[in-house]
Scaffold this active site. Sequence first.
Site, short mmCIF file in Angstrom:
data_model
loop_
_atom_site.label_atom_id
_atom_site.label_comp_id
_atom_site.label_asym_id
_atom_site.label_seq_id
_atom_site.Cartn_x
_atom_site.Cartn_y
_atom_site.Cartn_z
CE1 TYR A 173 -5.96 0.15 -0.17
CE2 TYR A 173 -3.87 -0.19 -1.28
CZ TYR A 173 -4.71 -0.44 -0.21
OH TYR A 173 -4.32 -1.27 0.80
CB THR A 207 -0.93 -0.02 1.24
OG1 THR A 207 -1.77 -1.15 1.11
CG2 THR A 207 -1.77 1.22 1.35
CB THR A 227 0.75 -3.81 6.51
OG1 THR A 227 -0.57 -3.78 5.99
CG2 THR A 227 1.40 -2.44 6.42
CG ASP A 228 -2.44 -7.57 3.56
OD1 ASP A 228 -2.74 -6.64 4.34
OD2 ASP A 228 -3.06 -7.79 2.50
CE LYS A 238 -2.81 -5.50 8.39
NZ LYS A 238 -2.65 -5.00 7.06
CD GLU A 265 -6.91 -27.88 27.97
OE1 GLU A 265 -7.89 -28.65 27.88
OE2 GLU A 265 -6.97 -26.67 27.68
N1 ASP Z 1 -2.75 -5.53 0.86
C1 ASP Z 1 -1.74 -4.56 1.15
C2 ASP Z 1 -0.39 -5.27 1.14
O1 ASP Z 1 -0.12 -6.01 2.05
C3 ASP Z 1 -2.01 -3.92 2.45
C4 ASP Z 1 -0.93 -2.99 2.96
O2 ASP Z 1 0.14 -2.82 2.43
O3 ASP Z 1 -1.19 -2.36 4.00
O4 ASP Z 1 0.35 -5.10 0.23
#
Ligand code: ASP
Length: 355
Positions: free
Chosen positions: A53, A40, A118-119, A191, A312
Amino acid sequence: MKSKNRISVIMTAMLLLVFLPYNMAQDKLPKVVILATGGTIAGAGESSTGSAYTSGQVKIDHMIDAVPNIRKLADLRGEQLSNVGSQDMSIKIWIKLANRINELLAGDVDGIVITHGTDTQEETAFFLNLIVKSDKPVVLTGSMRPSTALSADGPLNMYNAVAVAANPDSKGRGVMIVMNDEILSAHAAKKMITTPVQTFQSPQKGLLGTAIFGQVTFFHYPFGLHTTKSEFSVDGVKKLPRVDIVYGCADMSPDLIPMLVKAGAKGIVIAGVGDGNMTEATLKAAKKATSKGIVVVRASRVPIGTVLLHGEVNDAEYGTVSSMDLNPQKARVLLMLALLKDRSREELQDLFLNY
Ligand code: ASP
Protein backbone atom coordinates in the site's frame (compact mmCIF):
# COMPACT_ATOMS: atom_id res chain seq x y z
CA MET A 1 -53.02 35.52 6.52
CA LYS A 2 -53.14 34.21 2.99
CA SER A 3 -52.94 30.42 2.85
CA LYS A 4 -49.63 30.58 0.90
CA ASN A 5 -48.07 32.72 3.67
CA ARG A 6 -49.47 30.49 6.37
CA ILE A 7 -47.87 27.44 4.72
CA SER A 8 -44.46 29.13 4.54
CA VAL A 9 -44.69 30.21 8.25
CA ILE A 10 -45.54 26.63 9.26
CA MET A 11 -42.71 25.24 7.14
CA THR A 12 -40.16 27.67 8.64
CA ALA A 13 -41.31 26.76 12.16
CA MET A 14 -40.94 23.06 11.33
CA LEU A 15 -37.45 23.56 9.93
CA LEU A 16 -36.45 25.47 13.07
CA LEU A 17 -37.84 22.68 15.24
CA VAL A 18 -35.78 20.12 13.34
CA PHE A 19 -32.49 22.05 13.11
CA LEU A 20 -32.36 24.14 16.31
CA PRO A 21 -31.86 21.22 18.72
CA TYR A 22 -29.15 19.86 16.40
CA ASN A 23 -27.35 23.21 16.35
CA MET A 24 -27.75 23.68 20.09
CA ALA A 25 -26.33 20.20 20.71
CA GLN A 26 -23.42 21.01 18.37
CA ASP A 27 -22.75 24.21 20.37
CA LYS A 28 -22.38 22.18 23.55
CA LEU A 29 -19.93 19.66 22.13
CA PRO A 30 -16.22 20.32 22.71
CA LYS A 31 -14.49 21.80 19.68
CA VAL A 32 -11.86 19.40 18.32
CA VAL A 33 -9.70 19.97 15.25
CA ILE A 34 -8.08 17.02 13.46
CA LEU A 35 -4.76 17.96 11.87
CA ALA A 36 -3.91 15.36 9.26
CA THR A 37 -0.32 14.65 8.27
CA GLY A 38 -0.62 11.33 6.37
CA GLY A 39 0.57 7.85 7.35
CA THR A 40 -0.95 4.42 6.95
CA ILE A 41 -4.19 5.68 8.50
CA ALA A 42 -4.57 7.67 5.27
CA GLY A 43 -3.00 4.88 3.20
CA ALA A 44 -4.57 2.86 0.40
CA GLY A 45 -3.70 -0.37 -1.38
CA GLU A 46 -5.08 -2.37 -4.30
CA SER A 47 -6.08 -5.41 -2.27
CA SER A 48 -7.80 -5.63 1.12
CA THR A 49 -5.62 -8.61 2.08
CA GLY A 50 -2.31 -7.73 0.41
CA SER A 51 0.53 -6.08 2.32
CA ALA A 52 1.40 -3.51 -0.39
CA TYR A 53 0.00 0.00 0.00
CA THR A 54 1.01 3.65 -0.14
CA SER A 55 0.82 5.94 2.92
CA GLY A 56 -0.87 9.34 2.82
CA GLN A 57 -3.45 8.89 0.02
CA VAL A 58 -6.80 9.71 1.62
CA LYS A 59 -7.79 13.28 2.59
CA ILE A 60 -8.94 14.11 6.11
CA ASP A 61 -12.56 14.96 5.18
CA HIS A 62 -13.02 11.47 3.72
CA MET A 63 -11.37 9.94 6.76
CA ILE A 64 -13.78 11.72 9.13
CA ASP A 65 -16.78 10.69 7.00
CA ALA A 66 -15.64 7.06 7.20
CA VAL A 67 -15.96 6.93 11.01
CA PRO A 68 -19.54 6.30 12.16
CA ASN A 69 -20.81 8.54 14.99
CA ILE A 70 -17.54 10.44 15.35
CA ARG A 71 -19.39 13.76 15.02
CA LYS A 72 -21.42 12.88 18.11
CA LEU A 73 -18.25 13.08 20.20
CA ALA A 74 -17.15 16.58 19.24
CA ASP A 75 -17.82 19.61 17.11
CA LEU A 76 -15.26 18.40 14.61
CA ARG A 77 -13.36 19.75 11.67
CA GLY A 78 -10.26 18.66 9.81
CA GLU A 79 -7.24 20.43 8.35
CA GLN A 80 -4.76 18.80 5.98
CA LEU A 81 -1.26 19.87 7.06
CA SER A 82 0.66 17.37 4.95
CA ASN A 83 0.04 13.95 3.44
CA VAL A 84 3.26 11.98 3.88
CA GLY A 85 4.33 8.61 5.20
CA SER A 86 5.94 9.45 8.53
CA GLN A 87 9.29 8.14 7.26
CA ASP A 88 9.21 11.51 5.46
CA MET A 89 8.13 13.54 8.48
CA SER A 90 10.37 16.60 8.69
CA ILE A 91 11.38 19.28 11.14
CA LYS A 92 9.69 21.78 8.81
CA ILE A 93 6.34 19.97 9.25
CA TRP A 94 6.94 19.67 13.02
CA ILE A 95 7.35 23.43 13.32
CA LYS A 96 4.29 24.08 11.14
CA LEU A 97 2.27 21.62 13.23
CA ALA A 98 3.43 23.09 16.56
CA ASN A 99 2.66 26.66 15.48
CA ARG A 100 -0.80 25.68 14.23
CA ILE A 101 -1.62 23.79 17.43
CA ASN A 102 -0.52 26.69 19.62
CA GLU A 103 -2.62 29.05 17.53
CA LEU A 104 -5.75 26.85 17.67
CA LEU A 105 -5.46 26.08 21.39
CA ALA A 106 -4.96 29.76 22.25
CA GLY A 107 -8.42 30.28 20.71
CA ASP A 108 -11.69 28.46 21.39
CA VAL A 109 -10.56 24.97 20.31
CA ASP A 110 -10.76 22.46 23.19
CA GLY A 111 -8.57 19.68 21.84
CA ILE A 112 -6.45 18.53 18.92
CA VAL A 113 -6.12 15.16 17.20
CA ILE A 114 -3.23 14.56 14.82
CA THR A 115 -3.38 11.71 12.34
CA HIS A 116 0.17 10.55 11.69
CA GLY A 117 2.16 7.58 10.43
CA THR A 118 3.44 5.33 13.16
CA ASP A 119 7.10 5.06 12.07
CA THR A 120 8.10 8.40 13.62
CA GLN A 121 4.95 9.17 15.61
CA GLU A 122 6.71 8.92 18.98
CA GLU A 123 9.23 11.58 17.87
CA THR A 124 6.53 14.00 16.70
CA ALA A 125 4.61 13.38 19.93
CA PHE A 126 7.70 14.08 22.06
CA PHE A 127 8.60 17.20 20.05
CA LEU A 128 5.05 18.57 20.54
CA ASN A 129 5.17 17.60 24.22
CA LEU A 130 8.07 20.04 24.57
CA ILE A 131 6.65 22.82 22.36
CA VAL A 132 2.87 23.00 22.81
CA LYS A 133 2.01 25.80 25.24
CA SER A 134 -1.35 24.64 26.50
CA ASP A 135 -2.74 22.10 28.94
CA LYS A 136 -5.60 21.27 26.54
CA PRO A 137 -5.40 17.73 25.11
CA VAL A 138 -3.25 17.00 22.07
CA VAL A 139 -3.62 13.42 20.84
CA LEU A 140 -1.77 11.63 18.06
CA THR A 141 -3.19 8.58 16.38
CA GLY A 142 -2.48 6.41 13.37
CA SER A 143 -3.02 2.89 12.18
CA MET A 144 -1.07 -0.18 11.23
CA ARG A 145 -3.42 -1.20 8.44
CA PRO A 146 -4.29 1.05 5.52
CA SER A 147 -7.84 2.32 5.03
CA THR A 148 -8.45 -0.28 2.30
CA ALA A 149 -7.40 -3.28 4.44
CA LEU A 150 -9.57 -5.97 5.93
CA SER A 151 -10.11 -5.00 9.61
CA ALA A 152 -8.52 -1.59 9.15
CA ASP A 153 -7.67 -0.23 12.62
CA GLY A 154 -7.67 3.46 11.63
CA PRO A 155 -11.38 4.33 12.08
CA LEU A 156 -11.64 3.06 15.68
CA ASN A 157 -8.27 4.61 16.57
CA MET A 158 -9.51 7.94 15.23
CA TYR A 159 -12.81 7.58 17.11
CA ASN A 160 -10.98 6.89 20.38
CA ALA A 161 -8.49 9.70 19.77
CA VAL A 162 -11.35 12.20 19.32
CA ALA A 163 -13.00 10.85 22.49
CA VAL A 164 -9.76 11.49 24.42
CA ALA A 165 -9.28 14.97 22.91
CA ALA A 166 -12.88 15.86 23.81
CA ASN A 167 -12.63 14.56 27.38
CA PRO A 168 -12.10 17.23 30.11
CA ASP A 169 -10.11 14.68 32.15
CA SER A 170 -7.43 14.65 29.43
CA LYS A 171 -6.24 18.16 30.37
CA GLY A 172 -2.74 18.51 31.78
CA ARG A 173 -1.52 15.07 30.69
CA GLY A 174 0.84 16.33 28.01
CA VAL A 175 0.79 15.10 24.43
CA MET A 176 -0.63 11.59 24.11
CA ILE A 177 -0.75 8.74 21.64
CA VAL A 178 -4.04 6.85 21.35
CA MET A 179 -3.94 3.56 19.47
CA ASN A 180 -5.25 0.04 19.95
CA ASP A 181 -7.54 1.13 22.85
CA GLU A 182 -4.58 2.49 24.84
CA ILE A 183 -3.50 5.99 25.89
CA LEU A 184 0.27 6.44 26.09
CA SER A 185 2.35 9.45 27.05
CA ALA A 186 4.63 11.12 24.51
CA HIS A 187 7.53 10.59 26.90
CA ALA A 188 7.05 6.84 27.31
CA ALA A 189 5.49 5.56 24.06
CA LYS A 190 7.77 3.44 21.90
CA LYS A 191 7.14 1.72 18.61
CA MET A 192 7.99 -1.83 19.65
CA ILE A 193 6.89 -4.07 16.81
CA THR A 194 6.97 -3.48 13.06
CA THR A 195 3.47 -4.31 11.79
CA PRO A 196 0.91 -5.60 14.37
CA VAL A 197 -1.76 -3.25 15.75
CA GLN A 198 -0.26 -3.20 19.27
CA THR A 199 2.79 -1.38 17.93
CA PHE A 200 2.96 1.38 20.58
CA GLN A 201 3.86 0.18 24.00
CA SER A 202 4.97 1.79 27.20
CA PRO A 203 7.14 -0.72 29.00
CA GLN A 204 8.30 0.25 32.52
CA LYS A 205 6.23 3.44 32.78
CA GLY A 206 2.85 1.91 31.90
CA LEU A 207 -0.23 3.33 30.21
CA LEU A 208 -1.80 6.69 31.02
CA GLY A 209 -5.17 5.06 30.47
CA THR A 210 -7.50 3.33 28.06
CA ALA A 211 -9.98 4.49 25.42
CA ILE A 212 -12.38 1.71 24.50
CA PHE A 213 -15.18 2.46 22.02
CA GLY A 214 -14.91 6.08 23.14
CA GLN A 215 -14.97 5.34 26.89
CA VAL A 216 -11.96 7.05 28.40
CA THR A 217 -10.35 5.99 31.70
CA PHE A 218 -7.15 7.51 33.06
CA PHE A 219 -4.82 5.82 35.54
CA HIS A 220 -1.79 8.15 35.63
CA TYR A 221 -0.15 11.46 34.76
CA PRO A 222 2.99 11.32 32.61
CA PHE A 223 6.59 11.44 33.76
CA GLY A 224 8.72 14.51 32.92
CA LEU A 225 8.20 18.21 32.29
CA HIS A 226 5.93 18.97 29.35
CA THR A 227 3.76 21.56 27.55
CA THR A 228 3.02 24.48 29.92
CA LYS A 229 6.04 23.57 32.11
CA SER A 230 8.46 23.13 29.20
CA GLU A 231 11.05 25.85 28.62
CA PHE A 232 11.36 25.16 24.88
CA SER A 233 9.88 27.19 22.06
CA VAL A 234 10.17 27.34 18.28
CA ASP A 235 8.79 30.88 17.98
CA GLY A 236 10.53 32.43 14.99
CA VAL A 237 12.60 29.24 14.46
CA LYS A 238 12.80 27.76 10.95
CA LYS A 239 15.47 25.07 11.42
CA LEU A 240 16.88 23.07 14.30
CA PRO A 241 20.60 22.40 14.87
CA ARG A 242 21.76 19.19 13.21
CA VAL A 243 21.90 16.15 15.49
CA ASP A 244 22.67 12.65 14.16
CA ILE A 245 22.31 9.18 15.63
CA VAL A 246 25.09 6.58 15.47
CA TYR A 247 24.11 2.95 16.08
CA GLY A 248 26.38 0.90 18.36
CA CYS A 249 27.45 -2.70 17.71
CA ALA A 250 30.24 -5.17 18.48
CA ASP A 251 33.61 -3.93 17.25
CA MET A 252 32.03 -0.55 16.44
CA SER A 253 34.16 1.71 14.28
CA PRO A 254 34.75 5.29 15.53
CA ASP A 255 34.90 6.63 11.96
CA LEU A 256 31.35 8.02 11.75
CA ILE A 257 31.90 10.52 14.58
CA PRO A 258 34.49 12.77 12.90
CA MET A 259 32.63 12.37 9.59
CA LEU A 260 29.42 13.70 11.13
CA VAL A 261 31.27 16.58 12.83
CA LYS A 262 32.74 17.47 9.43
CA ALA A 263 29.25 17.31 7.89
CA GLY A 264 28.03 19.93 10.38
CA ALA A 265 26.52 17.95 13.26
CA LYS A 266 26.26 20.01 16.45
CA GLY A 267 25.25 16.97 18.43
CA ILE A 268 25.59 13.20 18.15
CA VAL A 269 23.43 10.66 19.95
CA ILE A 270 25.06 7.26 20.27
CA ALA A 271 22.61 4.36 20.43
CA GLY A 272 25.14 2.47 22.50
CA VAL A 273 25.17 -1.18 23.47
CA GLY A 274 23.76 -2.08 26.90
CA ASP A 275 23.90 0.82 29.34
CA GLY A 276 24.98 3.34 26.67
CA ASN A 277 28.36 1.70 26.10
CA MET A 278 30.63 1.80 23.04
CA THR A 279 34.07 0.59 22.00
CA GLU A 280 37.13 2.24 23.55
CA ALA A 281 37.97 3.74 20.15
CA THR A 282 34.48 5.28 19.84
CA LEU A 283 34.75 6.70 23.37
CA LYS A 284 38.03 8.35 22.37
CA ALA A 285 36.41 9.80 19.23
CA ALA A 286 33.51 11.03 21.38
CA LYS A 287 35.94 12.73 23.77
CA LYS A 288 37.66 14.44 20.85
CA ALA A 289 34.29 15.68 19.56
CA THR A 290 33.14 16.95 22.98
CA SER A 291 36.43 18.81 23.45
CA LYS A 292 35.53 20.73 20.27
CA GLY A 293 32.10 21.67 21.67
CA ILE A 294 30.07 18.96 19.93
CA VAL A 295 27.52 17.45 22.32
CA VAL A 296 27.65 13.66 22.54
CA VAL A 297 24.73 11.93 24.24
CA ARG A 298 24.94 8.32 25.33
CA ALA A 299 21.64 6.51 24.77
CA SER A 300 21.03 2.80 24.28
CA ARG A 301 20.00 0.51 21.46
CA VAL A 302 18.23 -1.61 24.12
CA PRO A 303 14.50 -0.75 23.91
CA ILE A 304 13.83 -0.46 27.65
CA GLY A 305 15.63 1.07 30.62
CA THR A 306 17.68 3.99 31.87
CA VAL A 307 21.23 4.83 30.80
CA LEU A 308 22.92 5.36 34.15
CA LEU A 309 24.85 8.55 34.74
CA HIS A 310 28.49 7.60 35.29
CA GLY A 311 27.81 3.88 34.89
CA GLU A 312 30.59 2.08 33.05
CA VAL A 313 31.40 5.40 31.36
CA ASN A 314 32.52 8.36 33.42
CA ASP A 315 30.55 11.11 31.63
CA ALA A 316 32.50 13.96 33.24
CA GLU A 317 35.77 12.47 31.94
CA TYR A 318 34.55 12.05 28.35
CA GLY A 319 32.38 15.17 28.28
CA THR A 320 29.34 13.06 27.41
CA VAL A 321 25.74 13.35 28.56
CA SER A 322 23.46 10.45 29.51
CA SER A 323 20.07 10.25 27.78
CA MET A 324 18.60 8.74 30.98
CA ASP A 325 15.16 7.32 30.03
CA LEU A 326 15.00 8.67 26.50
CA ASN A 327 15.60 6.34 23.59
CA PRO A 328 18.02 7.61 20.90
CA GLN A 329 15.34 9.13 18.66
CA LYS A 330 13.72 11.08 21.51
CA ALA A 331 17.13 12.07 22.91
CA ARG A 332 17.84 13.59 19.48
CA VAL A 333 14.61 15.65 19.65
CA LEU A 334 15.47 17.02 23.10
CA LEU A 335 19.04 17.76 22.07
CA MET A 336 18.05 19.62 18.88
CA LEU A 337 15.78 21.88 20.93
CA ALA A 338 18.33 22.27 23.72
CA LEU A 339 20.99 23.35 21.21
CA LEU A 340 18.91 26.38 20.18
CA LYS A 341 20.69 28.00 23.16
CA ASP A 342 24.24 27.74 24.54
CA ARG A 343 24.28 25.38 27.52
CA SER A 344 26.99 23.71 29.57
CA ARG A 345 27.31 19.92 29.76
CA GLU A 346 25.80 20.04 33.27
CA GLU A 347 22.83 22.10 32.09
CA LEU A 348 22.25 19.67 29.23
CA GLN A 349 22.42 16.73 31.64
CA ASP A 350 19.79 18.43 33.81
CA LEU A 351 17.46 18.59 30.82
CA PHE A 352 17.80 14.83 30.31
CA LEU A 353 17.06 14.29 34.01
CA ASN A 354 13.90 16.40 33.91
CA TYR A 355 12.17 15.93 30.53
N1 ASP B 1 5.27 3.99 7.04
C1 ASP B 1 4.01 4.32 7.64
C2 ASP B 1 4.14 5.72 8.23
O1 ASP B 1 4.79 5.87 9.23
C3 ASP B 1 3.66 3.33 8.66
C4 ASP B 1 2.44 3.64 9.49
O2 ASP B 1 1.81 4.67 9.44
O3 ASP B 1 2.07 2.75 10.28
O4 ASP B 1 3.59 6.64 7.69
